[in-house]
Scaffold this motif. Structure first.
Motif, PDB file in Angstrom:
ATOM      1  N   MET A   1      19.081  -5.346 -15.155  1.00  0.00           N
ATOM      2  CA  MET A   1      18.695  -6.103 -13.958  1.00  0.00           C
ATOM      3  C   MET A   1      17.958  -5.237 -12.934  1.00  0.00           C
ATOM      4  SD  MET A   1      21.439  -8.621 -12.599  1.00  0.00           S
ATOM      5  CE  MET A   1      21.222 -10.004 -11.659  1.00  0.00           C
ATOM      6  N   ILE A   2      18.463  -3.934 -12.854  1.00  0.00           N
ATOM      7  CA  ILE A   2      17.794  -2.996 -11.945  1.00  0.00           C
ATOM      8  C   ILE A   2      16.342  -2.826 -12.369  1.00  0.00           C
ATOM      9  CG2 ILE A   2      17.710  -0.548 -11.271  1.00  0.00           C
ATOM     10  CD1 ILE A   2      20.167  -1.315 -10.049  1.00  0.00           C
ATOM     11  N   GLU A   3      16.158  -2.724 -13.702  1.00  0.00           N
ATOM     12  CA  GLU A   3      14.784  -2.544 -14.203  1.00  0.00           C
ATOM     13  C   GLU A   3      13.928  -3.747 -13.855  1.00  0.00           C
ATOM     14  OE1 GLU A   3      15.218  -1.779 -18.325  1.00  0.00           O
ATOM     15  OE2 GLU A   3      15.920   0.255 -17.942  1.00  0.00           O
ATOM     16  N   LYS A   4      14.539  -4.918 -14.002  1.00  0.00           N
ATOM     17  CA  LYS A   4      13.816  -6.167 -13.702  1.00  0.00           C
ATOM     18  C   LYS A   4      13.376  -6.167 -12.227  1.00  0.00           C
ATOM     19  CE  LYS A   4      12.332 -10.241 -14.451  1.00  0.00           C
ATOM     20  NZ  LYS A   4      11.075 -10.352 -15.095  1.00  0.00           N
ATOM     21  N   LEU A   5      14.328  -5.754 -11.338  1.00  0.00           N
ATOM     22  CA  LEU A   5      14.011  -5.721  -9.904  1.00  0.00           C
ATOM     23  C   LEU A   5      12.861  -4.744  -9.641  1.00  0.00           C
ATOM     24  CD1 LEU A   5      17.622  -5.756  -8.388  1.00  0.00           C
ATOM     25  CD2 LEU A   5      15.908  -7.550  -8.157  1.00  0.00           C
ATOM     26  N   GLU A   6      12.912  -3.587 -10.339  1.00  0.00           N
ATOM     27  CA  GLU A   6      11.844  -2.601 -10.117  1.00  0.00           C
ATOM     28  C   GLU A   6      10.495  -3.124 -10.617  1.00  0.00           C
ATOM     29  OE1 GLU A   6      14.387   1.521  -9.995  1.00  0.00           O
ATOM     30  OE2 GLU A   6      13.639   0.833 -11.924  1.00  0.00           O
ATOM     31  N   GLU A   7      10.597  -3.848 -11.718  1.00  0.00           N
ATOM     32  CA  GLU A   7       9.369  -4.437 -12.284  1.00  0.00           C
ATOM     33  C   GLU A   7       8.753  -5.432 -11.273  1.00  0.00           C
ATOM     34  OE1 GLU A   7       9.352  -7.066 -15.940  1.00  0.00           O
ATOM     35  OE2 GLU A   7      10.271  -5.212 -16.671  1.00  0.00           O
ATOM     36  N   ILE A   8       9.637  -6.247 -10.665  1.00  0.00           N
ATOM     37  CA  ILE A   8       9.154  -7.246  -9.696  1.00  0.00           C
ATOM     38  C   ILE A   8       8.514  -6.542  -8.506  1.00  0.00           C
ATOM     39  CG2 ILE A   8       9.927  -9.012  -8.048  1.00  0.00           C
ATOM     40  CD1 ILE A   8      11.945  -9.924 -10.103  1.00  0.00           C
ATOM     41  N   PHE A   9       9.156  -5.459  -8.062  1.00  0.00           N
ATOM     42  CA  PHE A   9       8.612  -4.725  -6.919  1.00  0.00           C
ATOM     43  C   PHE A   9       7.233  -4.139  -7.270  1.00  0.00           C
ATOM     44  CE2 PHE A   9       8.431  -0.830  -4.179  1.00  0.00           C
ATOM     45  CZ  PHE A   9       8.186  -1.529  -3.007  1.00  0.00           C
ATOM     46  N   ALA A  10       7.122  -3.626  -8.502  1.00  0.00           N
ATOM     47  CA  ALA A  10       5.833  -3.059  -8.915  1.00  0.00           C
ATOM     48  C   ALA A  10       4.758  -4.153  -8.918  1.00  0.00           C
ATOM     49  CB  ALA A  10       5.970  -2.428 -10.301  1.00  0.00           C
ATOM     50  N   GLN A  11       5.163  -5.335  -9.380  1.00  0.00           N
ATOM     51  CA  GLN A  11       4.212  -6.468  -9.393  1.00  0.00           C
ATOM     52  C   GLN A  11       3.758  -6.777  -7.969  1.00  0.00           C
ATOM     53  OE1 GLN A  11       5.757 -10.195 -10.824  1.00  0.00           O
ATOM     54  NE2 GLN A  11       6.303  -9.289 -12.769  1.00  0.00           N
ATOM     55  N   PHE A  12       4.737  -6.780  -7.028  1.00  0.00           N
ATOM     56  CA  PHE A  12       4.414  -7.084  -5.635  1.00  0.00           C
ATOM     57  C   PHE A  12       3.401  -6.055  -5.111  1.00  0.00           C
ATOM     58  CE2 PHE A  12       4.919  -6.332  -1.128  1.00  0.00           C
ATOM     59  CZ  PHE A  12       4.731  -7.607  -0.627  1.00  0.00           C
ATOM     60  N   GLU A  13       3.715  -4.766  -5.357  1.00  0.00           N
ATOM     61  CA  GLU A  13       2.836  -3.699  -4.847  1.00  0.00           C
ATOM     62  C   GLU A  13       1.414  -3.866  -5.363  1.00  0.00           C
ATOM     63  OE1 GLU A  13       5.146  -0.245  -6.122  1.00  0.00           O
ATOM     64  OE2 GLU A  13       4.911   0.519  -4.080  1.00  0.00           O
ATOM     65  N   GLN A  14       1.337  -4.266  -6.652  1.00  0.00           N
ATOM     66  CA  GLN A  14       0.014  -4.414  -7.258  1.00  0.00           C
ATOM     67  C   GLN A  14      -0.737  -5.585  -6.615  1.00  0.00           C
ATOM     68  OE1 GLN A  14       0.090  -5.531 -11.304  1.00  0.00           O
ATOM     69  NE2 GLN A  14      -2.012  -4.907 -11.652  1.00  0.00           N
ATOM     70  N   LYS A  15       0.014  -6.700  -6.401  1.00  0.00           N
ATOM     71  CA  LYS A  15      -0.667  -7.895  -5.885  1.00  0.00           C
ATOM     72  C   LYS A  15      -1.047  -7.748  -4.419  1.00  0.00           C
ATOM     73  CE  LYS A  15       0.953 -11.584  -8.870  1.00  0.00           C
ATOM     74  NZ  LYS A  15       1.728 -12.797  -8.990  1.00  0.00           N
ATOM     75  N   VAL A  16      -0.134  -7.184  -3.610  1.00  0.00           N
ATOM     76  CA  VAL A  16      -0.382  -7.161  -2.170  1.00  0.00           C
ATOM     77  C   VAL A  16      -1.585  -6.281  -1.834  1.00  0.00           C
ATOM     78  CG1 VAL A  16       1.103  -5.221  -1.458  1.00  0.00           C
ATOM     79  CG2 VAL A  16       0.845  -7.191   0.051  1.00  0.00           C
ATOM     80  N   GLY A  17      -1.811  -5.266  -2.659  1.00  0.00           N
ATOM     81  CA  GLY A  17      -2.909  -4.323  -2.403  1.00  0.00           C
ATOM     82  C   GLY A  17      -4.250  -5.037  -2.291  1.00  0.00           C
ATOM     83  N   GLY A  18      -4.435  -6.088  -3.115  1.00  0.00           N
ATOM     84  CA  GLY A  18      -5.757  -6.724  -3.155  1.00  0.00           C
ATOM     85  C   GLY A  18      -5.931  -7.817  -2.109  1.00  0.00           C
ATOM     86  N   LEU A  19      -4.892  -8.121  -1.311  1.00  0.00           N
ATOM     87  CA  LEU A  19      -5.003  -9.266  -0.392  1.00  0.00           C
ATOM     88  C   LEU A  19      -5.540  -8.850   0.980  1.00  0.00           C
ATOM     89  CD1 LEU A  19      -1.718 -11.245  -1.157  1.00  0.00           C
ATOM     90  CD2 LEU A  19      -3.982 -11.539  -2.129  1.00  0.00           C
ATOM     91  N   THR A  20      -6.396  -9.714   1.519  1.00  0.00           N
ATOM     92  CA  THR A  20      -6.955  -9.397   2.836  1.00  0.00           C
ATOM     93  C   THR A  20      -6.769 -10.552   3.801  1.00  0.00           C
ATOM     94  OG1 THR A  20      -9.046 -10.232   2.008  1.00  0.00           O
ATOM     95  CG2 THR A  20      -8.774  -7.831   2.007  1.00  0.00           C
ATOM     96  N   ASN A  21      -6.132 -11.625   3.325  1.00  0.00           N
ATOM     97  CA  ASN A  21      -6.008 -12.813   4.160  1.00  0.00           C
ATOM     98  C   ASN A  21      -4.532 -13.023   4.534  1.00  0.00           C
ATOM     99  OD1 ASN A  21      -5.183 -15.686   4.144  1.00  0.00           O
ATOM    100  ND2 ASN A  21      -7.392 -16.006   4.162  1.00  0.00           N
TER     101      ASN A  21
END
Ligand code: FA5
Length: 354
Positions: A1-21
């Motif tokens: 579950m910890i790994e899953k949480l880390e995976e989700i956080f990594a996904q967030f970091e990747q997605k938020v980087g490209g947002l400007t709105n």
């Protein structure tokens, strides 16, 4: 579950980087840490974990939530700062302005009451996991009418007096353009750009060639809402309608639900509010009937789902079209809709200043 949480956080970091709105960033935040966000989904299986595992997972989930909250705040601040810097770089200072235009004076800036209410409603829906969408003011017949189950020969086209763009050189079978008469145009755009289940709201300005009076403008604002999924029922619809009104008015207001006809919903309803200008005794806003039409709604017609590319055998949904200016009138006791865009400072300065 910890790994899953880390995976989700990594996904967030990747997605938020490209947002400007800003809206996209807030939508992403609720997708990850909202009540029904990805983190909450993972935490649902916490009940099957051992006590030791829980001790590790709880703090990890909190850390990730805090990190996401901080990253969103930092990103929003950076965008705001960038916008301010761009404005400063492009604006000219008028040194001839006298110093009576200062903070707290009657000419100090302020939010329009519609902005205040719209932001409040957006916050309520964002907290319930809705996206916020936008759409063009200039529309084609397809999005304003056809996709909403209103073909060209349908009498319902006359329900909304339309401003058409006239192209003298157009061939008869060419696409015709108009100023959108309602925010329901965004239903089709929203459906075509996502997969069920989904829910969104779409506030915006609409245009009708109408005679103005105390409760009718030619340019006014609506707030569309749509939820599509499996087994959505009229009780979901009523729950959301009641939630908006309760949160906005912070007190019980009298409403009535009656059958209403709109080709894009079946069944359709009109939700009226007891006029708060005259307490239901009759005035020019409610046309002496004591009730104001505020929130038409209904279950989305299968033809509309099909036009949005959705399997109407599997999915259903509700939609509503809130009259935003009328809601503002009821909330602040404004007895004529025309005050809202009069630009009259005696009216505007009564509301919150910054
Ligand atoms: C519509 O525009 C539908 N698209 C709403 C809808 C959406 C129904 C989804 C079902 C499902 P209507 O024409 O009644 O419906 O307008 C919606 C609301 O906008 C009205 O209840 C009223 O509050 C407001 N409204 C309508 N005309 C005006 C006007 N001229 N000036 C100010 N507010 C108006």
């Amino acid at each position: 579950m910890i790994e899953k949480l880390e995976e989700i956080f990594a996904q967030f970091e990747q997605k938020v980087g490209g947002l400007t709105n800003q809206a996209d960033i807030l939508n992403l935040k609720s997708e990850f840490i909202g009540k029904k966000g990805l983190i909450s989904e993972v935490l649902k299986s916490l009940k099957d974990a051992t006590p030791e595992q829980r001790k590790a997972i709880g703090p990890k989930a909190n850390d990730i939530k805090n990190n996401i909250t901080d990253m969103v705040a930092a990103k929003l601040t950076a965008i705001e700062a960038q916008e301010i810097n761009e404005k400063l770089a492009s604006s000219r200072i008028d040194i001839s302005l006298t110093d009576d235009v200062k903070e707290g004076s009657s000419l100090g800036g302020g939010f329009h009451p519609r902005t205040l209410i719209q932001r409040e409603i957006e916050d309520i829906f964002l907290s319930m996991g809705f996206d916020i969408l936008d759409g063009p003011h200039i529309e084609d017949e397809f999005h304003n009418f056809e996709a909403l189950n209103i073909p060209s020969d349908h009498p319902a086209r006359d329900m909304q007096d339309t401003f058409w763009f006239h192209d003298p050189n157009a061939q008869s079978d060419e696409k015709k353009f108009l100023l959108r008469t309602h925010t329901s145009t965004i239903q089709v755009r929203g459906m075509r750009s996502r997969k069920p289940p989904f829910k969104f709201i779409a506030p915006g300005t609409v245009f009708r060639c109408e005679r103005t009076d105390a409760s009718h403008e030619m340019v006014f604002n609506q707030l569309e809402g749509m939820m599509v999924g499996e087994d959505i029922s009229v009780s979901h619809l009523i729950y959301f309608m009641k939630t908006i009104l309760k949160e906005i008015f912070k007190k019980d207001v009298e409403v009535r639900l009656r059958p209403g006809f709109f080709p894009f919903v079946e069944p359709g309803f009109e939700l009226d509010i007891k006029c708060l200008i005259c307490s239901g005794n009759g005035c020019s806003v409610c046309k002496q009937v004591g009730w104001v039409e505020l929130l038409p709604c209904g279950m989305v017609h299968p033809n509309v789902l099909k036009a949005g590319g959705i399997d109407s055998e599997k999915y259903n949904g509700f939609a509503f079209g809130l009259g935003l200016d009328r809601l503002v009138m009821m909330k602040y006791g404004i007895d004529d809709i025309r005050h809202l865009q009069s630009g009259d400072l005696r009216f505007n300065t009564q509301f919150k200043t910054f």
